[in-house]
Design an enzyme around this catalytic site. Structure first.
Site, PDB file in Angstrom:
ATOM      1  N   GLY A  46       0.835  -1.195   0.000  1.00  0.00           N
ATOM      2  CA  GLY A  46       0.000   0.000   0.000  1.00  0.00           C
ATOM      3  C   GLY A  46       0.865   1.238   0.000  1.00  0.00           C
ATOM      4  O   GLY A  46       2.018   1.206   0.459  1.00  0.00           O
ATOM      5  N   GLN A  51       3.273   9.806   1.168  1.00  0.00           N
ATOM      6  CA  GLN A  51       4.530   9.062   1.247  1.00  0.00           C
ATOM      7  C   GLN A  51       5.459   9.312   0.071  1.00  0.00           C
ATOM      8  O   GLN A  51       6.617   8.891   0.084  1.00  0.00           O
ATOM      9  CB  GLN A  51       4.256   7.552   1.356  1.00  0.00           C
ATOM     10  CG  GLN A  51       3.599   7.173   2.661  1.00  0.00           C
ATOM     11  CD  GLN A  51       3.435   5.683   2.743  1.00  0.00           C
ATOM     12  OE1 GLN A  51       2.488   5.129   2.200  1.00  0.00           O
ATOM     13  NE2 GLN A  51       4.376   5.006   3.402  1.00  0.00           N
ATOM     14  N   CYS A  93       5.707  -0.100   7.676  1.00  0.00           N
ATOM     15  CA  CYS A  93       5.358   1.000   6.788  1.00  0.00           C
ATOM     16  C   CYS A  93       6.599   1.368   5.985  1.00  0.00           C
ATOM     17  O   CYS A  93       7.702   1.397   6.528  1.00  0.00           O
ATOM     18  CB  CYS A  93       4.894   2.194   7.622  1.00  0.00           C
ATOM     19  SG  CYS A  93       4.483   3.642   6.644  1.00  0.00           S
ATOM     20  N   LEU A  94       6.398   1.644   4.695  1.00  0.00           N
ATOM     21  CA  LEU A  94       7.529   2.017   3.839  1.00  0.00           C
ATOM     22  C   LEU A  94       8.230   3.274   4.354  1.00  0.00           C
ATOM     23  O   LEU A  94       9.403   3.489   4.089  1.00  0.00           O
ATOM     24  CB  LEU A  94       7.054   2.248   2.400  1.00  0.00           C
ATOM     25  CG  LEU A  94       6.539   1.024   1.636  1.00  0.00           C
ATOM     26  CD1 LEU A  94       6.010   1.444   0.276  1.00  0.00           C
ATOM     27  CD2 LEU A  94       7.629  -0.033   1.491  1.00  0.00           C
ATOM     28  N   HIS A 135      -4.657   1.297   7.443  1.00  0.00           N
ATOM     29  CA  HIS A 135      -3.310   1.903   7.461  1.00  0.00           C
ATOM     30  C   HIS A 135      -3.221   3.072   6.464  1.00  0.00           C
ATOM     31  O   HIS A 135      -2.727   4.142   6.794  1.00  0.00           O
ATOM     32  CB  HIS A 135      -2.289   0.802   7.127  1.00  0.00           C
ATOM     33  CG  HIS A 135      -0.859   1.229   7.123  1.00  0.00           C
ATOM     34  ND1 HIS A 135       0.064   0.776   8.038  1.00  0.00           N
ATOM     35  CD2 HIS A 135      -0.176   2.067   6.303  1.00  0.00           C
ATOM     36  CE1 HIS A 135       1.238   1.334   7.789  1.00  0.00           C
ATOM     37  NE2 HIS A 135       1.132   2.109   6.730  1.00  0.00           N
ATOM     38  N   GLU A 136      -3.728   2.853   5.248  1.00  0.00           N
ATOM     39  CA  GLU A 136      -3.613   3.896   4.214  1.00  0.00           C
ATOM     40  C   GLU A 136      -4.557   5.071   4.493  1.00  0.00           C
ATOM     41  O   GLU A 136      -4.199   6.224   4.260  1.00  0.00           O
ATOM     42  CB  GLU A 136      -3.870   3.316   2.819  1.00  0.00           C
ATOM     43  CG  GLU A 136      -2.925   2.206   2.382  1.00  0.00           C
ATOM     44  CD  GLU A 136      -1.454   2.498   2.619  1.00  0.00           C
ATOM     45  OE1 GLU A 136      -1.025   3.668   2.524  1.00  0.00           O
ATOM     46  OE2 GLU A 136      -0.710   1.548   2.927  1.00  0.00           O
ATOM     47  N   HIS A 139      -2.871   7.257   6.908  1.00  0.00           N
ATOM     48  CA  HIS A 139      -1.846   8.110   6.288  1.00  0.00           C
ATOM     49  C   HIS A 139      -2.455   9.423   5.792  1.00  0.00           C
ATOM     50  O   HIS A 139      -1.857  10.485   5.938  1.00  0.00           O
ATOM     51  CB  HIS A 139      -1.215   7.418   5.078  1.00  0.00           C
ATOM     52  CG  HIS A 139       0.009   6.612   5.412  1.00  0.00           C
ATOM     53  ND1 HIS A 139       1.137   7.167   5.966  1.00  0.00           N
ATOM     54  CD2 HIS A 139       0.296   5.299   5.226  1.00  0.00           C
ATOM     55  CE1 HIS A 139       2.056   6.219   6.129  1.00  0.00           C
ATOM     56  NE2 HIS A 139       1.570   5.076   5.689  1.00  0.00           N
TER      57      HIS A 139
HETATM   58 NI    NI Z   1       2.495   3.195   5.658  1.00  0.00          NI
END
Ligand code: NI
Length: 171
Positions: A46, A51, A93-94, A135-136, A139
């Site tokens: 995701g 991000q 998370c990235l 999660h997204e 963000h």
């Molecule tokens: Ni994330």
């Protein structure tokens, strides 16, 4: 184009993103294509626009990691309308590479969102998909998953990141 992933510490990740009001534009198509490309390159399931440094309410999800085209999901202006049950799993998370924490989330989640044309739709996901949807969406509200862990753990992560920043290993 593959964008570099913005890391924890960058204020764009703590800022609620702007609502999308113009749909089906070449620019929006391009951005979403770039988001999928950037997510794949980073091996994520995701990615939210903040991000990649773009504070707009767009997220892409692909829990198959590029294996199944039917799993590609575009969420514009998403909002959670139902969260049922609970699951506790390790989450990463990235934007926080190298860290993982147990996070308690809803087990089945329904999101209402707009597609590229601006049409509203609903999607319900269980388990990993439910987790990704939550999660997204977080963000886009300026929240990282670590807002769901204890203050102690969050401070520990903050300190570790500070060390990495000082060592020049977190940019
Ligand atoms: Ni994330």
């Amino acid at each position: 184009m593959i964008y570099p992933i913005v890391k924890y510490g960058n204020p764009v990740l703590d800022t609620p993103a702007a609502t999308i009001t113009e749909f089906d534009t070449p620019e929006l198509h391009q951005l979403i294509g770039d988001m999928f490309e950037s997510m794949m390159a980073a091996k994520g399931v995701g990615l939210a626009a903040p991000q990649i440094g773009i504070s707009r309410r767009i997220a892409v999800i692909d829990i198959s990691c590029g294996e199944n085209p039917a799993d590609k999901l575009i969420l514009i202006n998403p909002e959670i309308i139902r969260n049922e049950g609970s699951q506790t799993c390790e989450e990463g998370c990235l934007s926080l590479p190298g860290f993982r924490e147990n996070v308690r989330r809803g087990k089945r989640t329904t999101v209402r969102a707009q597609n590229l044309k601006g049409e509203w739709f609903e999607i319900t996901g269980d388990d990993l998909l439910a987790r990704a949807l939550q999660h997204e969406t977080d963000h886009l509200a300026g929240k990282l998953y670590i807002t769901h862990v204890s203050m102690l753990k969050r401070d520990l992560i903050r300190r570790k990141v500070k060390k990495l920043q000082k060592a020049g290993e977190w940019a």
